[in-house]
Each structure stands twice: as C-alpha cells, then as structure tokens.
Design an enzyme around this catalytic site. Structure first.
Site, PDB file in Angstrom:
ATOM      1  N   CYS A  58       0.669  -1.123   0.133  1.00  0.00           N
ATOM      2  CA  CYS A  58       0.081   0.301   0.183  1.00  0.00           C
ATOM      3  C   CYS A  58       1.192   1.184  -0.050  1.00  0.00           C
ATOM      4  O   CYS A  58       2.066   1.138  -0.958  1.00  0.00           O
ATOM      5  CB  CYS A  58      -0.980  -0.313   1.337  1.00  0.00           C
ATOM      6  SG  CYS A  58      -2.709   1.272   0.753  1.00  0.00           S
TER       7      CYS A  58
ATOM      8  N   LYS B 198     -11.823   8.480  -2.038  1.00  0.00           N
ATOM      9  CA  LYS B 198     -10.866   7.201  -1.737  1.00  0.00           C
ATOM     10  C   LYS B 198     -10.914   5.906  -2.659  1.00  0.00           C
ATOM     11  O   LYS B 198     -12.275   5.297  -3.120  1.00  0.00           O
ATOM     12  CB  LYS B 198     -11.535   6.647   0.170  1.00  0.00           C
ATOM     13  CG  LYS B 198     -10.556   6.338   0.463  1.00  0.00           C
ATOM     14  CD  LYS B 198     -10.573   5.887   2.278  1.00  0.00           C
ATOM     15  CE  LYS B 198     -10.666   5.009   3.088  1.00  0.00           C
ATOM     16  NZ  LYS B 198     -10.170   4.650   4.257  1.00  0.00           N
TER      17      LYS B 198
ATOM     18  N   HIS C 238      -4.176  -4.305   0.450  1.00  0.00           N
ATOM     19  CA  HIS C 238      -4.292  -4.534   1.614  1.00  0.00           C
ATOM     20  C   HIS C 238      -4.931  -6.548   1.483  1.00  0.00           C
ATOM     21  O   HIS C 238      -5.214  -6.032   1.857  1.00  0.00           O
ATOM     22  CB  HIS C 238      -5.017  -4.533   2.777  1.00  0.00           C
ATOM     23  CG  HIS C 238      -4.202  -2.720   2.644  1.00  0.00           C
ATOM     24  ND1 HIS C 238      -2.832  -2.553   3.976  1.00  0.00           N
ATOM     25  CD2 HIS C 238      -4.335  -1.340   2.467  1.00  0.00           C
ATOM     26  CE1 HIS C 238      -2.590  -1.620   4.298  1.00  0.00           C
ATOM     27  NE2 HIS C 238      -3.888  -0.683   3.436  1.00  0.00           N
TER      28      HIS C 238
ATOM     29  N   GLU D 107      -3.293  -8.544   2.674  1.00  0.00           N
ATOM     30  CA  GLU D 107      -3.403  -9.339   4.198  1.00  0.00           C
ATOM     31  C   GLU D 107      -4.316  -8.746   5.286  1.00  0.00           C
ATOM     32  O   GLU D 107      -4.047  -9.702   6.149  1.00  0.00           O
ATOM     33  CB  GLU D 107      -2.042  -8.648   4.765  1.00  0.00           C
ATOM     34  CG  GLU D 107      -1.434  -7.399   5.555  1.00  0.00           C
ATOM     35  CD  GLU D 107      -1.642  -6.542   4.589  1.00  0.00           C
ATOM     36  OE1 GLU D 107      -2.118  -5.270   5.387  1.00  0.00           O
ATOM     37  OE2 GLU D 107      -2.221  -6.565   3.426  1.00  0.00           O
TER      38      GLU D 107
END
Length: 305
Positions: free
Chosen positions: A142, A163, A239, A241
C-alpha cells in the site's frame, strides 16, 4: 513448517487458534535448520492486528521463518503500547548489522502527506537504501509501495478523486506477468482489498525501464509492479493481508469521526453494512505471499547470510 515468533507475542495465541504452526523461540533453538530471516517494518498505527495478518500469511508456507519486527525510532506511536514495542520490536539501528532474506514494509495512513513531510521519511529512506545490499527481496504494501516507487524510481503518487475503498478485481497485465513467478497459479481474475487516497500512474510504471507492471484493475489502476528482475522489489498497492472485518472497522471508524465515507465497494452483500462481508481475496493473499517467499526469497537468497 513453523513461523518462529517471540515467546509472549500476543499474535501467537491468535495464530495457534487458527491452526497456524507457530514455534516460539525456546523450541526453535533446538532445530538444526537454516530458517529464513524476514524483517517486518510495521508502519501501521495499530501494530498488533497487522502482526496477526502478516504472520498468518507467512506461517501458511512449508518454510521455517524467523521474524524481526521493526518500528520507527523517529516516530512515537500513539496507538500501540510502549511496552509492546519495547518487548517485541527493534529499531533500525539495532538491526542494521544483520542481513535478511526478505523484508516487508507495511502501509501507513499518511498518503495525503508529501513523502518528505512524513516524520519518519528520512529513517525509512535509510532502511530502503540499506536494503539494497542487505536484503534479498523487499515486499512493499500500500503506502509503502508508493514510497518505494518514489524512493527507488522517482515515481510520484497522485491524489484520487475519492477514496479507493473496497474489494476490486484485477488481471495480469501482459505476457511477462503471465510467466512471472510472483503471479504463478493466479486465476485470470483475482480480488484484493484497497484502502487509500492516492495512486500511481500506469504509464509511469510502463515507461520506467527498470520496472515491470504485473497486475492492474480497471477500477483502481496499478495493483502489482516489480523491479525488472521480478524479485528484488515487489510493490503491491492494495492490502491483500487484510482480515475479513478490517474494511468494516475502517468504515465505522470514519463514520464515527463524521467523515464523508461511502461503504467499501463490493464488500457488504447488497451494500448492507450490518451483513457479514464476503471474503473474496483470501486465496489470492495466501498465494501471493507463498510465491514471494518461495520464488523471490528462498530460491534467491544465499545459504549463508
């Protein structure tokens, strides 16, 4: 094979409940094996959840791994207890005399700041410079992907209109990506979470002769890029993870702060934030991390560090 963590690290109990094979330091000393040495530069404010997320993925491989957790000496954490950091983390100066097989640099909620305005930027630059001679492969996640692209290749980040927030589909970018080890076994379409306010230009990646674009999304652009050797530097703008509920927690947090925030895209069934989210990225995340560990780290690193 197990992942070795400090004896009393809280993440260990979570991972054991999930049947991830975790070995504490005491038992590891009896093992006659050369484990991989992996450093995690944890820039996330809530460090303990990030530890669980990353160790879960690193532990789901047949390789034995030693973990060294690093935090920034030039930044005082407001969201992680000082005693947790002192018990389980090192600062860079304590680790710089070592060599590592691999390093992970996490994201950080600072993407709206210019890189040079980030309080620990100089320290992070020192780590990235040091890694060129002392780490076999670095995985940037990221914000760290944007930071690494800027530091190593001069590629600037750009603000997004709104966003980038949700679960998005991705595809391999070209024939090189099809043949790359880091994407070996990936489906034709694969999913990953994103949560960021900035991006990098696909054309900037393509036009940089020392970089290779590997995966993109029609909705959110560049997802995975790598150095041309496809091993030394891996940049992942999302992301993978993240836990199933991480995006929900971020959404509720921002709503409670009164921020203008839409629900994460493609996450809640029928956009109903009270419903359990659909997890569509878990297999991709496990494959990405196991490919990185095997092909970029284990197959490339010298036996004697």
């Amino acid at each position: 094979m197990p992942i070795k963590v400090p004896d009393k690290l809280p993440a260990k109990e979570v991972l054991k409940l999930e049947k991830i094979f975790v070995m504490d330091e005491s038992r590891a000393f009896t093992q006659d094996i050369r484990p991989l040495e992996i450093a995690i530069v944890n820039l996330m404010p809530l460090k303990e959840p990030t530890e669980v997320q990353l160790l879960r993925l690193l532990g789901n491989t047949p390789l034995q791994i030693n973990i060294t957790l690093l935090h920034m000496a030039s930044h005082t954490s407001k969201n992680t207890a000082a005693d947790h950091l002192s018990a389980f983390y090192h600062v860079f100066e304590q680790a710089r005399k070592k060599r590592f097989d691999g390093m992970i640099i996490t994201g950080a909620p600072v993407e709206t700041l210019a890189f040079e305005q980030v309080t620990y930027w100089d320290e992070l630059c020192s780590i990235m410079a040091w890694s060129l001679e002392n780490v076999t492969s670095v995985l940037h996640i990221c914000w760290a992907a944007q930071a690494g692209l800027y530091y190593h290749y001069g590629i600037k980040k750009q603000p997004t209109a709104s966003k980038v927030f949700g679960i998005f589909s991705h595809t391999k970018s070209n024939k090189t990506a099809e043949d790359s080890d880091i994407l070996r076994g990936f489906d034709d379409v694969f999913f990953a979470p994103h949560s960021r306010h900035t991006t990098v230009s696909e054309s900037d990646i393509v036009n940089q002769k020392n970089l290779t674009l590997l995966a993109t999304s029609p909705q959110v652009g560049v997802y995975i890029a790598a150095s041309t050797d496809l091993r030394r530097h891996i940049f992942v703008t999302g992301h993978p993870e993240y836990d199933p509920l991480t995006l929900k927690q971020e959404y509720l947090r921002d709503k409670e702060k009164g921020l203008q925030i839409s629900p994460p895209e493609n996450y809640f069934p029928n956009n109903d934030s009270t419903a359990p989210p659909i997890v569509a990225w878990r297999s991709h995340a496990n494959l990405l991390f196991s490919n990185w560990l095997n092909y970029c780290v284990y197959q490339e690193t010298p036996y004697r560090l």
